[in-house]
Write a protein that holds these residues in place. Structure first.
Motif, short mmCIF file in Angstrom:
data_model
loop_
_atom_site.label_atom_id
_atom_site.label_comp_id
_atom_site.label_asym_id
_atom_site.label_seq_id
_atom_site.Cartn_x
_atom_site.Cartn_y
_atom_site.Cartn_z
N LYS A 105 -9.50 -45.26 -43.08
CA LYS A 105 -8.23 -45.39 -42.10
C LYS A 105 -8.21 -46.87 -41.97
O LYS A 105 -9.13 -47.79 -41.39
CB LYS A 105 -8.98 -44.97 -40.63
CG LYS A 105 -8.61 -43.54 -40.34
CD LYS A 105 -8.50 -42.98 -38.85
CE LYS A 105 -8.41 -41.62 -38.71
NZ LYS A 105 -8.79 -41.27 -37.29
N ALA A 106 -7.15 -47.34 -42.36
CA ALA A 106 -6.60 -48.81 -42.02
C ALA A 106 -5.73 -48.93 -40.61
O ALA A 106 -5.02 -48.15 -40.64
CB ALA A 106 -5.95 -49.43 -43.35
N VAL A 107 -6.37 -49.92 -39.71
CA VAL A 107 -5.85 -49.83 -38.62
C VAL A 107 -5.30 -51.15 -37.93
O VAL A 107 -6.12 -52.21 -38.17
CB VAL A 107 -6.71 -49.32 -37.38
CG1 VAL A 107 -6.06 -49.18 -36.04
CG2 VAL A 107 -7.21 -47.88 -37.81
N HIS A 108 -4.20 -51.52 -37.68
CA HIS A 108 -4.09 -52.97 -37.12
C HIS A 108 -3.31 -52.56 -35.76
O HIS A 108 -3.48 -51.27 -35.07
CB HIS A 108 -2.90 -53.62 -37.94
CG HIS A 108 -1.76 -53.03 -38.11
ND1 HIS A 108 -0.67 -52.80 -37.06
CD2 HIS A 108 -0.90 -52.77 -39.07
CE1 HIS A 108 0.23 -52.38 -37.65
NE2 HIS A 108 0.27 -52.32 -39.04
N ALA A 109 -2.87 -53.53 -34.99
CA ALA A 109 -2.56 -53.68 -33.61
C ALA A 109 -1.68 -52.41 -33.27
O ALA A 109 -1.56 -51.96 -32.17
CB ALA A 109 -1.82 -54.74 -32.97
N GLY A 138 -14.69 -54.30 -42.05
CA GLY A 138 -14.44 -52.90 -42.23
C GLY A 138 -15.98 -52.30 -42.07
O GLY A 138 -17.15 -53.23 -41.94
N GLY A 139 -16.17 -51.08 -41.80
CA GLY A 139 -17.38 -50.26 -41.52
C GLY A 139 -17.34 -49.02 -41.27
O GLY A 139 -16.28 -48.30 -41.38
N PRO A 140 -18.34 -48.28 -41.48
CA PRO A 140 -18.63 -46.68 -41.57
C PRO A 140 -18.14 -46.08 -39.92
O PRO A 140 -18.37 -46.83 -39.08
CB PRO A 140 -19.97 -46.51 -41.66
CG PRO A 140 -20.81 -47.70 -41.16
CD PRO A 140 -19.87 -48.71 -41.34
N ILE A 190 -8.58 -53.46 -39.43
CA ILE A 190 -9.70 -52.89 -39.42
C ILE A 190 -9.67 -51.57 -40.47
O ILE A 190 -8.85 -50.72 -40.43
CB ILE A 190 -10.15 -52.43 -38.17
CG1 ILE A 190 -10.19 -53.45 -37.14
CG2 ILE A 190 -11.49 -51.55 -38.23
CD1 ILE A 190 -10.63 -53.11 -35.77
N VAL A 191 -10.86 -51.54 -41.37
CA VAL A 191 -10.95 -50.53 -42.39
C VAL A 191 -12.13 -49.49 -41.94
O VAL A 191 -13.10 -50.00 -42.27
CB VAL A 191 -11.02 -50.93 -43.71
CG1 VAL A 191 -11.00 -49.73 -44.91
CG2 VAL A 191 -9.65 -51.83 -44.05
N ASN A 192 -12.00 -48.34 -41.46
CA ASN A 192 -13.09 -47.51 -41.34
C ASN A 192 -13.09 -46.42 -42.34
O ASN A 192 -12.05 -46.03 -42.74
CB ASN A 192 -12.71 -46.71 -39.98
CG ASN A 192 -12.96 -47.59 -38.61
OD1 ASN A 192 -13.72 -48.66 -38.53
ND2 ASN A 192 -12.07 -47.26 -37.66
#
Length: 331
Positions: free
Chosen positions: A296-300, A285-287, A256-258
């Motif tokens: 912020k790139a997020v994985h598990a 991704g989204g705002p 997920i890219v915030n």
């Protein structure tokens, strides 16, 4: 095989307390390492009363660490946990090959200790789903209840199958075959885990610098579960991000890219191009209003927090995750 070795892999989602109970039950029924360890205990105990006592100790151990580690937000090294879990199969198999214990006290203590480690594995699985801060404890308890239900179902099934097979396949009455299989399975799984994640087995879980303007750390961000896949991969500034859908796909191994909504047009274009690029893989991704970092790139398990729109660093972070066996969704 690396994907199978990750018995505490990531997959599934829920947004309700009963749903978390179901997740716990299904996870237990497909958690081959946990079931194999319980099966080894049953083989050694033979007597129903002794088996019940040993399995109760094992359940106590994994319940304590599952609850404590999840609620206290402990971030343990999942590679090391799964290696130790695999080696627990070797332990019970070797004990069986050497003969049933004459003094069961030390064996009971070992079962309790391995239960504590198995609980840490269950906690990494549960935290990967993304738990809301509101209502966390009921969901953790429900997940644990589901685990115990799944374990009870599995134990009953093992007794029935074992009894039937011992009557129709006489060779299976020799427990050495099963104990030897446990040793082999544990050694193979531990070896695969160590070789597929070189350098990570003893790596401390702490923040570390990534390329460019990003810092990689353990994931603390949570996403509400319960939705399906989002209707599209990228959401523009001003659009409402489907938080439950993001919570669903992070359990399927997505990244997920915030991004900060006030990014300059050229920076926003870079983020949009990366997220929508099919070569990037499973990325959405989204705002994120209120976010101070540009991206912020997020994985598990991990987060890459970037002070600038360093897409190369985000791509490196994403590629490393997709090369990890844990990123593969559970079928």
């Amino acid at each position: 095989m690396p994907g199978v070795a990750w018995a505490h892999g990531v997959g599934g989602s829920s947004d309700s307390v009963p749903g978390f109970a179901w997740l716990g039950t299904t996870h237990m029924l497909v958690g081959w390492d946990h079931l194999a360890f319980v099966g080894g205990i049953l083989l050694l105990a033979r007597a129903i009363r002794r088996a019940a006592k040993l399995i109760s100790l094992f359940a106590l151990g994994h319940s304590v660490t599952l609850f404590t580690a999840t609620v206290a937000d402990w971030h343990v090294n999942p590679v090391l946990v799964d290696v130790v879990v695999a080696l627990s199969l070797v332990f019970v198999g070797v004990v069986g090959l050497r003969g049933r214990p004459k003094n069961w006290t030390w064996f009971a203590a070992a079962v309790l200790a391995f239960g504590l480690v198995h609980g840490l594995g269950l906690s990494t699985r549960l935290q990967a789903l993304g738990l809301p801060s509101d209502g966390m404890i009921p969901r953790v308890l429900a997940f644990n209840i589901g685990v115990e239900i799944g374990q009870l179902v599995a134990v009953i099934a093992m007794f029935i199958v074992g009894d039937v097979l011992s009557h129709y396949v006489p060779k299976l009455r020799d427990p050495r075959l099963s104990h030897g299989a446990l040793v082999a399975a544990g050694v193979v799984a531990a070896s695969i885990l160590a070789l597929s994640a070189p350098g990570e087995v003893l790596q401390p879980m702490q923040a570390e610098p990534a390329a460019g303007a990003c810092t990689v750390r353990d994931r603390t961000e949570t996403f509400p579960a319960g939705g399906g896949h989002p209707v599209k991969d990228f959401f523009e500034p001003g659009e409402t991000v489907p938080a439950t859908s993001f919570g669903h796909v992070i359990g399927d191994g997505y990244v997920i890219v915030n991004y900060r909504p006030d990014l300059a047009a050229d920076q926003l274009a870079q983020v949009r191009a990366f997220v929508t690029d099919t070569a990037a893989g499973r990325v959405v991704g989204g705002p994120a209003p209120g976010q101070t970092e540009a991206i912020k790139a997020v994985h598990a398990y991990r987060t890459a927090a970037c002070a600038t729109t360093d897409i190369d660093a985000v791509r490196e972070f994403t590629d490393e995750w997709f090369a990890d066996p844990r990123s593969k969704p559970v079928e």
